[in-house]
Write an enzyme that holds these catalytic residues in place. Structure first.
Site: not given
Ligand code: RRO
Length: 317
Positions: A47, A132
């Site tokens: 993650k 993100c």
């Molecule tokens: O954690 C998120 O809300 C998230 C991330 Br960091 C990302 O890069 N892409 C996404 O769809 N969700």
């Protein structure tokens, strides 16, 4: 079908299978990372991590949709020290590469995280998340070319000194000029791979019966994944393959649910393929199924390995 080889090589690392998880999908906890280790995934990707551990946005923050998913997770993760520390343990149990995704909330946080993780030998590469979409008040760095350049300048000084391979997770682009501008910047740095694409940010799904949004954060706006994004993902893989050639590898991500979806990404130019929505919906068993489907399709086509067809998409003249 056992004659068909779907191994791959990314940033100098050998993958037994070109299929693995996208950052964010089933890779937050120790248990999830071990599940990936035990599965047929060719690599374990963490993650995206931040300096401090985060609980993320309020729930519900992920929803399955008819053709994919919407999420506004808000970077729930256990902090960069955790993803660094677990590297040794993962290497003791599994003989596959381990990459860590990095998504610091500021320029300085990214440098602190990368300085630390670059020194851990059991981490095979870093994937810097420039895309993100779900942190209120934080724009996607990959849509700001000046910021991207400034960050790469500083990050690459560290990763070069520590000899740690670096890749970038890019947002989807929709304009040829933007592809060209981004490719021009990336090519000036020692970037080993780009992953195309993150979710299409700030989309809105509506439940008409309830007359309501389907996730809680940000008024229901969130990143879209699955089949909604597949044509956009393929366009991004293809365009960056045209612009970067084989100098910088492309990892395809977006709308891969079947072996044939993975085949299409490779045909467009991808050297490996990540899976997010299908992994969340089906669990880590998806890797064995998609692997079998990809091998069966390759066998039918007479291909023995992915390099036999990678990038060889035909256009009409
Ligand atoms: O954690 C998120 O809300 C998230 C991330 Br960091 C990302 O890069 N892409 C996404 O769809 N969700």
């Amino acid at each position: 079908m056992d004659m068909v080889d779907i191994s791959a090589s990314i940033a100098g690392q050998k993958l037994q299978s070109c299929l693995f998880n996208a950052a964010g999908a089933h890779c937050v906890t120790r248990g999830e990372l071990f599940d990936l280790g035990k599965s047929r995934a060719g690599l374990i990707l963490s993650k995206s991590c931040t300096l401090e551990p985060r609980k993320g946005n309020p729930e519900p923050r992920y929803k399955d949709l008819p053709y994919g998913s919407i999420n506004s997770m808000g970077l729930p993760n256990q902090g960069y020290l955790f993803y660094g520390k677990i590297a040794k343990e993962l290497k003791q149990h599994f003989s596959k590469p381990y990459f860590v995704s990095v998504s610091g909330l500021s320029f300085e946080d990214n440098l602190t995280i990368i300085e630390h993780l670059s020194q851990i030998k059991e981490i095979d590469a870093l994937e810097l998340n420039l895309s993100c979409p779900n942190i209120p008040g934080k724009p996607q760095v990959g849509y700001d070319f000046e910021q991207t350049e400034k960050l790469l300048d500083a990050v690459c000084k560290i990763t070069e000194m520590r000899k740690k391979p670096l890749g970038l997770k890019l947002p989807p682009y929709f304009d040829f000029v933007h592809f060209e501008q981004m490719a021009e910047i990336i090519q000036r740095y020692p970037v080993k791979f780009v992953t195309c694409v993150n979710s299409i940010g700030n989309a809105l799904f509506i439940d008409p019966e309830e007359e309501q949004v389907v996730i809680k954060p940000k008024g229901g706006f969130g990143g879209i994944g699955g089949y909604y994004v597949k044509p956009t993902a393929l366009a991004n893989v293809r365009k960056f393959y045209e612009l970067l050639g084989n100098r910088i590898q492309i990892i395809g991500c977006g709308g891969v649910k079947t072996g044939i979806d993975a085949f299409e990404h490779i045909l467009a130019g991808a050297s490996a393929v990540q899976i997010a929505t299908a992994l969340v919906q089906e669990g880590p068993g998806c890797f064995a199924r998609i692997e079998e489907e990809l091998k069966e399709f390759m066998e039918r086509k007479g291909y023995e390995k992915i390099e036999d067809f990678r990038g060889r998409l035909k256009v009409m003249d």
